[in-house]
Design an enzyme around this catalytic site. Structure first.
Site, mmCIF file in Angstrom:
data_model
loop_
_atom_site.group_PDB
_atom_site.id
_atom_site.type_symbol
_atom_site.label_atom_id
_atom_site.label_comp_id
_atom_site.label_asym_id
_atom_site.label_seq_id
_atom_site.Cartn_x
_atom_site.Cartn_y
_atom_site.Cartn_z
ATOM 1 N N TYR A 80 -1.841 -0.515 10.974
ATOM 2 C CA TYR A 80 -1.967 -1.196 9.675
ATOM 3 C C TYR A 80 -0.764 -0.879 8.789
ATOM 4 C CZ TYR A 80 -3.282 -1.699 4.757
ATOM 5 O OH TYR A 80 -3.271 -1.996 3.405
ATOM 6 N N THR A 131 0.818 -1.215 0.000
ATOM 7 C CA THR A 131 0.000 0.000 0.000
ATOM 8 C C THR A 131 0.851 1.264 0.000
ATOM 9 O OG1 THR A 131 -1.542 1.246 1.391
ATOM 10 C CG2 THR A 131 -0.105 -0.263 2.524
ATOM 11 N N ASP A 132 0.268 2.356 -0.474
ATOM 12 C CA ASP A 132 0.962 3.647 -0.406
ATOM 13 C C ASP A 132 1.040 4.163 1.032
ATOM 14 O OD1 ASP A 132 -1.740 4.242 -0.087
ATOM 15 O OD2 ASP A 132 -1.799 5.835 -1.597
ATOM 16 N N GLU A 133 0.251 3.563 1.939
ATOM 17 C CA GLU A 133 0.217 4.076 3.318
ATOM 18 C C GLU A 133 1.547 3.891 4.041
ATOM 19 O OE1 GLU A 133 -3.281 3.259 5.607
ATOM 20 O OE2 GLU A 133 -4.575 3.305 3.852
ATOM 21 N N LYS A 153 2.275 -3.261 7.265
ATOM 22 C CA LYS A 153 2.555 -3.442 5.829
ATOM 23 C C LYS A 153 3.999 -3.004 5.523
ATOM 24 C CE LYS A 153 0.106 -4.616 2.938
ATOM 25 N NZ LYS A 153 -0.288 -5.962 2.411
HETATM 26 P P1 NAD Z 1 -9.580 -7.561 2.127
HETATM 27 O O1 NAD Z 1 -9.605 -7.274 3.593
HETATM 28 O O2 NAD Z 1 -10.795 -7.338 1.312
HETATM 29 O O3 NAD Z 1 -9.141 -9.085 1.890
HETATM 30 C C1 NAD Z 1 -8.132 -9.711 2.633
HETATM 31 C C2 NAD Z 1 -8.247 -11.210 2.423
HETATM 32 O O4 NAD Z 1 -7.185 -11.844 3.163
HETATM 33 C C3 NAD Z 1 -9.561 -11.804 2.941
HETATM 34 O O5 NAD Z 1 -10.108 -12.685 1.977
HETATM 35 C C4 NAD Z 1 -9.153 -12.563 4.193
HETATM 36 O O6 NAD Z 1 -9.966 -13.695 4.450
HETATM 37 C C5 NAD Z 1 -7.726 -12.955 3.857
HETATM 38 N N1 NAD Z 1 -6.911 -13.180 5.064
HETATM 39 C C6 NAD Z 1 -6.800 -12.375 6.142
HETATM 40 N N2 NAD Z 1 -5.980 -12.929 7.053
HETATM 41 C C7 NAD Z 1 -5.548 -14.100 6.513
HETATM 42 C C8 NAD Z 1 -4.661 -15.124 6.968
HETATM 43 N N3 NAD Z 1 -4.069 -15.060 8.179
HETATM 44 N N4 NAD Z 1 -4.432 -16.187 6.167
HETATM 45 C C9 NAD Z 1 -5.036 -16.277 4.934
HETATM 46 N N5 NAD Z 1 -5.899 -15.351 4.485
HETATM 47 C C10 NAD Z 1 -6.144 -14.271 5.251
HETATM 48 O O7 NAD Z 1 -8.344 -6.738 1.565
HETATM 49 P P2 NAD Z 1 -8.160 -5.974 0.163
HETATM 50 O O8 NAD Z 1 -8.685 -4.613 0.299
HETATM 51 O O9 NAD Z 1 -8.586 -6.858 -0.922
HETATM 52 O O10 NAD Z 1 -6.562 -5.861 0.139
HETATM 53 C C11 NAD Z 1 -5.764 -6.931 -0.377
HETATM 54 C C12 NAD Z 1 -4.294 -6.559 -0.248
HETATM 55 O O11 NAD Z 1 -4.049 -5.356 -0.972
HETATM 56 C C13 NAD Z 1 -3.857 -6.287 1.181
HETATM 57 O O12 NAD Z 1 -2.565 -6.809 1.335
HETATM 58 C C14 NAD Z 1 -3.843 -4.767 1.291
HETATM 59 O O13 NAD Z 1 -2.886 -4.335 2.229
HETATM 60 C C15 NAD Z 1 -3.444 -4.385 -0.125
HETATM 61 N N6 NAD Z 1 -3.935 -3.058 -0.570
HETATM 62 C C16 NAD Z 1 -5.266 -2.751 -0.464
HETATM 63 C C17 NAD Z 1 -5.702 -1.518 -0.938
HETATM 64 C C18 NAD Z 1 -7.158 -1.124 -0.861
HETATM 65 O O14 NAD Z 1 -7.491 0.019 -1.159
HETATM 66 N N7 NAD Z 1 -8.067 -2.005 -0.511
HETATM 67 C C19 NAD Z 1 -4.794 -0.611 -1.497
HETATM 68 C C20 NAD Z 1 -3.441 -0.976 -1.572
HETATM 69 C C21 NAD Z 1 -3.028 -2.219 -1.117
HETATM 70 O O1 TDX Z 2 -16.697 5.860 8.084
HETATM 71 C C1 TDX Z 2 -15.701 6.377 7.537
HETATM 72 N N1 TDX Z 2 -15.608 7.741 7.500
HETATM 73 C C2 TDX Z 2 -14.548 8.385 6.935
HETATM 74 O O2 TDX Z 2 -14.501 9.624 6.932
HETATM 75 C C3 TDX Z 2 -14.643 5.590 6.932
HETATM 76 C C4 TDX Z 2 -14.699 4.086 6.946
HETATM 77 C C5 TDX Z 2 -13.589 6.268 6.361
HETATM 78 N N2 TDX Z 2 -13.520 7.620 6.383
HETATM 79 C C6 TDX Z 2 -12.350 8.285 5.761
HETATM 80 C C7 TDX Z 2 -11.010 7.817 6.274
HETATM 81 C C8 TDX Z 2 -10.107 7.961 5.056
HETATM 82 O O3 TDX Z 2 -9.616 9.298 4.990
HETATM 83 O O4 TDX Z 2 -12.366 7.954 4.376
HETATM 84 C C9 TDX Z 2 -11.041 7.724 3.872
HETATM 85 C C10 TDX Z 2 -10.956 6.319 3.316
HETATM 86 O O5 TDX Z 2 -11.072 5.421 4.405
HETATM 87 P P1 TDX Z 2 -10.973 3.829 4.221
HETATM 88 O O6 TDX Z 2 -11.962 3.390 3.210
HETATM 89 O O7 TDX Z 2 -11.019 3.222 5.581
HETATM 90 O O8 TDX Z 2 -9.540 3.679 3.536
HETATM 91 P P2 TDX Z 2 -8.066 4.091 4.008
HETATM 92 O O9 TDX Z 2 -7.978 4.228 5.473
HETATM 93 O O10 TDX Z 2 -7.653 5.285 3.192
HETATM 94 O O11 TDX Z 2 -7.227 2.789 3.559
HETATM 95 C C11 TDX Z 2 -7.535 2.086 2.335
HETATM 96 O O12 TDX Z 2 -6.632 2.414 1.312
HETATM 97 C C12 TDX Z 2 -5.316 1.918 1.418
HETATM 98 C C13 TDX Z 2 -7.546 0.575 2.541
HETATM 99 O O13 TDX Z 2 -8.454 0.245 3.582
HETATM 100 C C14 TDX Z 2 -6.176 0.034 2.826
HETATM 101 O O14 TDX Z 2 -6.195 -1.383 2.920
HETATM 102 C C15 TDX Z 2 -5.264 0.441 1.690
HETATM 103 O O15 TDX Z 2 -3.960 0.015 1.956
#
Ligand code: NAD
Ligand code: TDX
Length: 366
Positions: free
Chosen positions: A171, A138-140, A175
């Site tokens: 988180y 992630t960019d975080e 990462k």
């Molecule tokens: P998600 O939470 O939707 O899915 C995570 C999956 O991992 C789930 O299916 C869960 O069952 C599985 N999991 C969790 N713990 C586990 C374990 N111990 N063993 C096996 N499986 C396990 O997450 P997502 O949003 O799809 O993100 C996927 C990946 O991409 C993550 O590594 C996240 O850090 C990265 N990422 C997400 C975003 C975003 O915006 N969602 C952005 C950048 C990077």
């Molecule tokens: O109820 C809410 N109210 C609110 O203001 C929630 C759930 C979020 N927010 C804000 C927080 C953030 O500034 O919205 C923005 C987006 O929040 P999230 O959807 O929780 O995402 P973020 O925290 O930015 O992280 C996501 O992007 C990077 C993913 O969850 C991560 O897994 C990924 O790495």
């Protein structure tokens, strides 16, 4: 067993991004066998993959990435050539409440996968030749950026692949730590690795704990929209299928040791995203314009809330020719329509019903 050109272990394939990636690889590459290892936590849902579950090049394994015996067994049984590692605890708010679970899965789970890959690949005649461990991050990990302008882009600075790590939440700290372990396995043992750091994804199948699906669901049901702080935080949004296309390209480019940032050059303030969601849902449902603006409710801020994320993905666009194909307007329209058409999915996920179902249907199934 060996009739497949490649055997790819995808972890976290029942989650949001993972399910899009698994579907993409299973359909586009019938000569690859995709082994999806997922623990089916609250975030994993096999109904995300119902349309491909009978495909001959797809295998689902319910299991934990921290389980050394299970993971080593998978490497031996399926002669894994490559890992695309997505399994993680992914929600920042949950990490504030329970950082240990994030350290266990994201740090120890990643280390366990690396260790199993190294042990298995190290015992082969060809060693690491033709192998790849690809970590989806992630960019975080880079921390956050200042806001210095009132309009997009909201500042002059962007995260590049050279930006120093400065994670703020449990988180992002987990990462960042997992990224460091992946690089350490490259530098210490010569394991071929790639890392990508992507911005905020959105699209179908995202768990409704995250901003966009949570707010769509709340607008539809006329529940309050809890905006953290003043809603001025900025995120760089990318439609999930654009992320998946980038992963496909980078996976096949095989740049061992490389890092690529992935982002859509699409910065938005949260409050603007929320207004777009309200107007889109109201238009599609035939409600009066602005009718649901009153649902916006400013609440206390997230602790350590990162101010602004903005990705410079010019390395990826320049070197590999990747381009974002779905504009924010198109992506939001598709996403809202998808959630409106999948109310049963939303109900199952919010009630936790899908977990009971899969516990009985799938435990032990390989
Ligand atoms: P998600 O939470 O939707 O899915 C995570 C999956 O991992 C789930 O299916 C869960 O069952 C599985 N999991 C969790 N713990 C586990 C374990 N111990 N063993 C096996 N499986 C396990 O997450 P997502 O949003 O799809 O993100 C996927 C990946 O991409 C993550 O590594 C996240 O850090 C990265 N990422 C997400 C975003 C975003 O915006 N969602 C952005 C950048 C990077
Ligand atoms: O109820 C809410 N109210 C609110 O203001 C929630 C759930 C979020 N927010 C804000 C927080 C953030 O500034 O919205 C923005 C987006 O929040 P999230 O959807 O929780 O995402 P973020 O925290 O930015 O992280 C996501 O992007 C990077 C993913 O969850 C991560 O897994 C990924 O790495």
């Amino acid at each position: 067993m060996d009739s497949f050109e490649k055997n790819i272990l995808i972890t976290g394939g029942a989650g949001f991004i993972g399910s899009h990636l698994v579907r993409h690889f299973v359909r586009k590459y019938p000569s690859y066998r995709i082994i999806n290892l997922d623990a089916l936590t609250y975030a994993g849902n096999l109904s995300n993959l119902r349309d491909i579950e009978e495909c001959p090049n797809y295998v689902f394994v319910k299991g934990d990435i921290c389980d050394g015996e299970l993971v080593s067994g998978l490497f031996r049984t399926y002669r894994i050539d490559a890992v695309i590692h997505l399994a993680a605890e992914s929600h920042v708010d949950r990490s504030v409440l329970d950082p240990f679970t994030f350290a266990r899965t994201n740090v120890m789970g990643t280390l366990n996968l690396l260790h199993c890959a190294r042990t298995c690949w190290g015992s082969l005649k060809e060693g690491f030749d033709g192998k790849l461990f690809y970590h989806i991050s992630t960019d975080e990990v880079y921390g956050d950026l200042p806001i210095t302008r009132d309009t997009a882009p909201y500042g002059e600075s962007f995260f590049t692949e050279e930006t120093a790590y400065r994670p703020h939440s449990p988180y992002s700290a987990s990462k960042a730590s997992s990224d460091h372990f992946v690089r350490a396995f490259h530098d210490t043992y010569g394991m071929p690795v790639t890392i990508t750091n992507c911005s905020n994804n959105y699209g179908p199948f995202q768990h409704p704990e995250k901003l966009i699906p949570l707010f769509i669901n709340n607008i539809v049901n006329r529940r309050p929209l809890p905006v953290y702080g003043r809603g001025e935080n900025v995120r760089d949004w990318l439609y999930v299928e654009d992320h998946v296309r980038a992963i496909d390209l980078i996976f096949h480019a095989r740049r061992s040791g490389a890092t690529f940032n992935i982002g859509g050059f699409n910065e938005r303030r949260n409050i603007d995203v929320i207004r777009t969601l309200i107007s889109t849902v109201d238009r599609i449902l035939g409600r009066a314009e602005g009718e649901d603006e009153c649902l916006v409710t400013f609440v206390g801020d997230r602790p350590g809330h990162d101010l602004r994320y903005a990705i410079d993905s010019s390395l990826l666009t320049g070197e590999l020719g990747w381009k974002c194909q779905v504009s924010f307007e198109q992506g939001i329209e598709k996403t809202v329509r998808w959630y409106l058409g999948h109310t049963r999915w939303l109900e199952e996920v919010t009630s936790g019903e899908y977990m009971k179902y899969y516990d009985t249907m799938y435990s032990g199934r390989k």
